[in-house]
Scaffold this motif. Structure first.
Motif, PDB file in Angstrom:
ATOM      1  N   SER A   1      -7.921  -8.649  -7.664  1.00 13.35           N
ATOM      2  CA  SER A   1      -6.661  -9.291  -8.230  1.00 13.35           C
ATOM      3  C   SER A   1      -5.557  -8.544  -7.562  1.00 13.35           C
ATOM      4  N   ARG A   2      -5.636  -7.151  -7.204  1.00 12.39           N
ATOM      5  CA  ARG A   2      -4.388  -6.305  -6.680  1.00 12.39           C
ATOM      6  C   ARG A   2      -4.380  -6.565  -5.189  1.00 12.39           C
ATOM      7  N   THR A   3      -5.197  -7.371  -4.573  1.00 14.27           N
ATOM      8  CA  THR A   3      -5.229  -7.656  -3.059  1.00 14.27           C
ATOM      9  C   THR A   3      -4.565  -9.035  -2.920  1.00 14.27           C
TER      10      THR A   3
ATOM     11  N   VAL B   1       8.334  -3.656 -10.542  1.00 13.16           N
ATOM     12  CA  VAL B   1       8.507  -2.586 -11.826  1.00 13.16           C
ATOM     13  C   VAL B   1       7.826  -1.329 -11.475  1.00 13.16           C
ATOM     14  N   SER B   2       8.277  -0.178 -11.738  1.00 15.71           N
ATOM     15  CA  SER B   2       7.798   0.988 -11.825  1.00 15.71           C
ATOM     16  C   SER B   2       7.994   1.733 -12.642  1.00 15.71           C
ATOM     17  N   ILE B   3       6.848   2.292 -13.489  1.00 11.46           N
ATOM     18  CA  ILE B   3       7.100   3.154 -14.745  1.00 11.46           C
ATOM     19  C   ILE B   3       6.851   4.402 -14.822  1.00 11.46           C
ATOM     20  N   ARG B   4       7.395   5.639 -15.390  1.00 13.15           N
ATOM     21  CA  ARG B   4       6.567   6.685 -15.289  1.00 13.15           C
ATOM     22  C   ARG B   4       6.989   7.192 -16.868  1.00 13.15           C
ATOM     23  N   SER B   5       6.052   7.959 -17.349  1.00 12.44           N
ATOM     24  CA  SER B   5       6.204   8.588 -18.724  1.00 12.44           C
ATOM     25  C   SER B   5       5.829   9.967 -18.923  1.00 12.44           C
TER      26      SER B   5
ATOM     27  N   ASN C   1       3.458  -7.429 -17.064  1.00 17.52           N
ATOM     28  CA  ASN C   1       2.311  -8.153 -16.350  1.00 17.52           C
ATOM     29  C   ASN C   1       1.491  -7.431 -15.320  1.00 17.52           C
ATOM     30  N   GLY C   2       1.307  -6.012 -15.742  1.00 18.72           N
ATOM     31  CA  GLY C   2       0.971  -5.005 -14.840  1.00 18.72           C
ATOM     32  C   GLY C   2      -0.088  -4.133 -15.461  1.00 18.72           C
ATOM     33  N   GLY C   3      -0.155  -2.715 -14.912  1.00 15.18           N
ATOM     34  CA  GLY C   3      -1.155  -1.947 -15.403  1.00 15.18           C
ATOM     35  C   GLY C   3      -1.032  -0.568 -14.418  1.00 15.18           C
ATOM     36  N   GLY C   4      -1.815   0.210 -14.749  1.00 12.71           N
ATOM     37  CA  GLY C   4      -2.033   1.402 -13.701  1.00 12.71           C
ATOM     38  C   GLY C   4      -2.589   2.664 -14.538  1.00 12.71           C
ATOM     39  N   HIS C   5      -1.968   3.722 -14.535  1.00 13.82           N
ATOM     40  CA  HIS C   5      -2.314   5.019 -15.253  1.00 13.82           C
ATOM     41  C   HIS C   5      -1.583   5.528 -16.213  1.00 13.82           C
ATOM     42  N   GLU C   6      -1.924   6.373 -16.920  1.00 11.48           N
ATOM     43  CA  GLU C   6      -1.575   6.571 -18.567  1.00 11.48           C
ATOM     44  C   GLU C   6       0.226   6.734 -18.243  1.00 11.48           C
ATOM     45  N   ASN C   7       0.466   7.759 -17.261  1.00 11.35           N
ATOM     46  CA  ASN C   7       1.749   7.883 -17.112  1.00 11.35           C
ATOM     47  C   ASN C   7       2.445   7.444 -15.751  1.00 11.35           C
ATOM     48  N   ALA C   8       1.839   6.680 -15.036  1.00 14.91           N
ATOM     49  CA  ALA C   8       2.371   6.123 -14.000  1.00 14.91           C
ATOM     50  C   ALA C   8       1.929   4.607 -13.864  1.00 14.91           C
ATOM     51  N   SER C   9       2.644   3.741 -13.926  1.00 18.22           N
ATOM     52  CA  SER C   9       2.143   2.406 -13.752  1.00 18.22           C
ATOM     53  C   SER C   9       3.145   1.430 -13.202  1.00 18.22           C
ATOM     54  N   GLY C  10       2.760   0.269 -12.962  1.00 16.13           N
ATOM     55  CA  GLY C  10       3.727  -0.761 -12.543  1.00 16.13           C
ATOM     56  C   GLY C  10       3.383  -2.089 -12.814  1.00 16.13           C
ATOM     57  N   GLY C  11       4.195  -3.034 -12.442  1.00 16.09           N
ATOM     58  CA  GLY C  11       4.040  -4.663 -12.533  1.00 16.09           C
ATOM     59  C   GLY C  11       5.102  -5.459 -12.123  1.00 16.09           C
ATOM     60  N   LYS C  12       5.212  -6.735 -12.621  1.00 14.83           N
ATOM     61  CA  LYS C  12       6.490  -7.583 -12.343  1.00 14.83           C
ATOM     62  C   LYS C  12       6.914  -8.093 -13.509  1.00 14.83           C
TER      63      LYS C  12
ATOM     64  N   HIS D   1      -9.435   4.828  -8.906  1.00  7.43           N
ATOM     65  CA  HIS D   1      -9.109   5.753 -10.165  1.00  7.43           C
ATOM     66  C   HIS D   1      -8.192   4.979 -10.930  1.00  7.43           C
ATOM     67  N   HIS D   2      -8.357   3.569 -11.172  1.00  5.70           N
ATOM     68  CA  HIS D   2      -7.430   2.971 -12.345  1.00  5.70           C
ATOM     69  C   HIS D   2      -8.481   2.641 -13.445  1.00  5.70           C
ATOM     70  N   VAL D   3      -7.834   2.342 -14.426  1.00  4.69           N
ATOM     71  CA  VAL D   3      -8.573   1.756 -15.815  1.00  4.69           C
ATOM     72  C   VAL D   3      -9.043   0.531 -15.331  1.00  4.69           C
TER      73      VAL D   3
ATOM     74  N   PRO E   1       0.724  -1.085   0.143  1.00  7.69           N
ATOM     75  CA  PRO E   1       0.125   0.029   0.020  1.00  7.69           C
ATOM     76  C   PRO E   1       0.897   1.343  -0.088  1.00  7.69           C
ATOM     77  N   ASP E   2       0.429   2.124  -1.111  1.00  6.15           N
ATOM     78  CA  ASP E   2       1.153   3.423  -0.937  1.00  6.15           C
ATOM     79  C   ASP E   2       0.369   4.459  -0.045  1.00  6.15           C
ATOM     80  N   GLY E   3       0.859   5.780  -0.249  1.00  5.70           N
ATOM     81  CA  GLY E   3       0.273   6.793   0.496  1.00  5.70           C
ATOM     82  C   GLY E   3      -1.375   6.818   0.228  1.00  5.70           C
TER      83      GLY E   3
HETATM   84  P1  5GP Z   1       4.528   2.614  -8.162  1.00  2.00           P
HETATM   85  O1  5GP Z   1       5.420   2.839  -9.317  1.00  2.00           O
HETATM   86  O2  5GP Z   1       4.246   3.745  -7.471  1.00  2.00           O
HETATM   87  O3  5GP Z   1       4.512   1.363  -7.602  1.00  2.00           O
HETATM   88  O4  5GP Z   1       3.005   2.252  -8.796  1.00  2.00           O
HETATM   89  C1  5GP Z   1       2.493   3.226  -9.840  1.00  2.00           C
HETATM   90  C2  5GP Z   1       1.120   2.770 -10.349  1.00  2.00           C
HETATM   91  O5  5GP Z   1       1.277   1.802 -11.190  1.00  2.00           O
HETATM   92  C3  5GP Z   1       0.211   2.405  -9.187  1.00  2.00           C
HETATM   93  O6  5GP Z   1      -0.634   3.561  -8.823  1.00  2.00           O
HETATM   94  C4  5GP Z   1      -0.855   1.406  -9.802  1.00  2.00           C
HETATM   95  O7  5GP Z   1      -1.643   2.099 -10.683  1.00  2.00           O
HETATM   96  C5  5GP Z   1       0.252   0.650 -10.784  1.00  2.00           C
HETATM   97  N1  5GP Z   1       0.816  -0.634 -10.453  1.00  2.00           N
HETATM   98  C6  5GP Z   1       1.744  -0.810  -9.537  1.00  2.00           C
HETATM   99  N2  5GP Z   1       2.159  -2.021  -9.447  1.00  2.00           N
HETATM  100  C7  5GP Z   1       1.103  -2.757 -10.197  1.00  2.00           C
HETATM  101  C8  5GP Z   1       0.858  -4.044 -10.393  1.00  2.00           C
HETATM  102  O8  5GP Z   1       1.591  -5.090 -10.159  1.00  2.00           O
HETATM  103  N3  5GP Z   1      -0.225  -4.299 -11.361  1.00  2.00           N
HETATM  104  C9  5GP Z   1      -1.130  -3.404 -11.832  1.00  2.00           C
HETATM  105  N4  5GP Z   1      -2.141  -3.769 -12.374  1.00  2.00           N
HETATM  106  N5  5GP Z   1      -0.846  -2.280 -11.549  1.00  2.00           N
HETATM  107  C10 5GP Z   1       0.352  -1.851 -10.718  1.00  2.00           C
END
Ligand code: 5GP
Ligand code: MN
Length: 348
Positions: free
Chosen positions: A106-108, A292-296, A311-322, A127-129, A32-34
């Motif tokens: 699935s995110r829990t 994985v953390s991604i910003r664009s 294997n992840g998702g998130g917002h248009e310019n801030a996302s993440g996964g594994k 507020h996610h897609v 969990p983030d802020g």
């Molecule tokens: P952060 O880089 O701060 O960990 O994550 C940025 C954003 O990416 C989060 O707010 C969330 O929307 C999305 N995100 C991060 N990790 C995952 C993941 O494992 N799966 C999915 N679907 N989204 C993720």
């Protein structure tokens, strides 16, 4: 148009569920983030203090020490990593479940099965897609809002006991909501809407301690953080010809600097300040995978990259996964080559 799609119908449906419920479980995404902690704390605090409900926060992972202050003492918290039985028992006993800052169960992670098996009504505030609408009776979902904390704030204003006035929020809820919005906007740097400033203004007027919150969020780290951030930027960051900046924080580096959970928060944003960088990726080594953390920048979709390659998702310019090994790559040493390939394919 109603602000953030918060229609009278949805508010009434939520009211009806809250009215009937005695024991409410409030959850959010793993690690969990802020915003996850702020929104969960805000809702639990409201339900306990203003509605007299037995509301409890249940999270897949314990909060990192850098953000654990967001959950006030008045909010009971159970975490699956430290107390799995208590979490499962609590979910089984609840008559209402609310999921915040995640588009589905699935995110829990470890709690997913228990939530999906539970027959009680469920509410989603996110507020996610791609909200997993079928699992929930009531869904508040929009991408065009700063944070789950802000969306929840404007929902709470419409509920019993608050009646449109932020002064009626329990102060613990007010502080938690401002904190969640602050972290998800990177202190008002991204995803800020006119109503976001209005929320901040109303909460300040209602007595939130913004200076204290900023100091706890941004001036309270251990020395390790600053040192490892400097090291990773100067020694580990690579920039491809296509404009991908990537940093691989291996277990070796993380251990050498004694990095704790949450202590590289914000690092992934820094390479975006370089003119020719279009996307920034941070890999943090974990067991059997990299987190994985991604910003664009605008016109490059971090979300698409997360879905397609990580294997992840998130917002248009801030996302993440594994990134799994073995799986997506054979060994951790193959991560750099994988990122170079992502750069050539995705940013061509
Ligand atoms: P952060 O880089 O701060 O960990 O994550 C940025 C954003 O990416 C989060 O707010 C969330 O929307 C999305 N995100 C991060 N990790 C995952 C993941 O494992 N799966 C999915 N679907 N989204 C993720
Ligand atoms: Mn969020």
């Amino acid at each position: 148009m109603e602000l953030y799609g918060i229609t009278q119908e949805l508010v009434q449906s939520l009211e009806a569920l809250f009215e009937r419920a005695a024991s409410v479980t409030v959850a959010a995404h793993s690690h969990p983030d802020g915003d996850a902690l702020g929104s969960v704390s805000g809702l639990v605090s409201y339900l306990r203090e203003r509605r007299g409900k037995d509301a409890v926060a249940v999270l897949p992972d314990s909060p990192a020490s850098t953000v654990s202050f967001i959950v006030p003492n008045s909010v009971p918290l159970l975490c699956f990593d430290t107390d799995p039985e208590a979490c499962l028992e609590r979910i089984a006993e609840s008559d209402l479940v609310v999921l915040l800052d995640a588009n589905g169960f699935s995110r829990t992670e470890g709690l997913q099965e228990a939530f999906e098996a539970s027959p009680v009504p469920k509410v989603l505030i996110d507020h996610h897609v791609g909200p997993d609408r079928n699992r929930f009776q009531v869904v508040f979902s929009t991408e065009d809002v700063s944070s789950a904390s802000e969306l929840l704030y404007y929902i709470l204003l419409r509920l019993k006991g608050i009646d449109g006035d932020a002064h009626n929020l329990p102060i613990d809820a007010a502080n938690a909501l401002l904190t969640g919005m602050t972290t998800d906007t990177n202190n008002f740097a991204n995803s800020v809407y006119p109503a976001t400033f209005e929320m901040a203004s109303q909460l300040l007027d209602a007595g939130v301690e913004r200076d204290e919150i900023l100091s706890r969020l941004y001036n309270n780290y251990r020395e390790n953080r600053v040192r490892v951030m400097g090291y990773l930027q100067s020694e580990a960051m690579r920039i491809t010809p296509e404009g991908l900046a990537y940093i691989i924080a291996t277990r070796d580096i993380l251990d050498r600097f004694g990095v704790n959970e949450g202590e590289t928060e914000g690092l992934v944003n820094i390479p975006l300040s370089i003119d020719r960088v279009r996307m920034s990726i941070l890999l943090k080594q974990d067991k059997g995978h990299f987190r994985v953390s991604i910003r664009s920048k605008k016109k490059t979709s971090a979300r698409e990259a997360a879905e397609k390659y990580f294997n992840g998702g998130g917002h248009e310019n801030a996302s993440g996964g594994k990134l799994w090994y073995p799986g997506d790559i054979d060994t951790p040493e193959d991560a750099a080559a994988y990122l170079e390939k992502v750069s050539r394919e995705f940013l061509k």
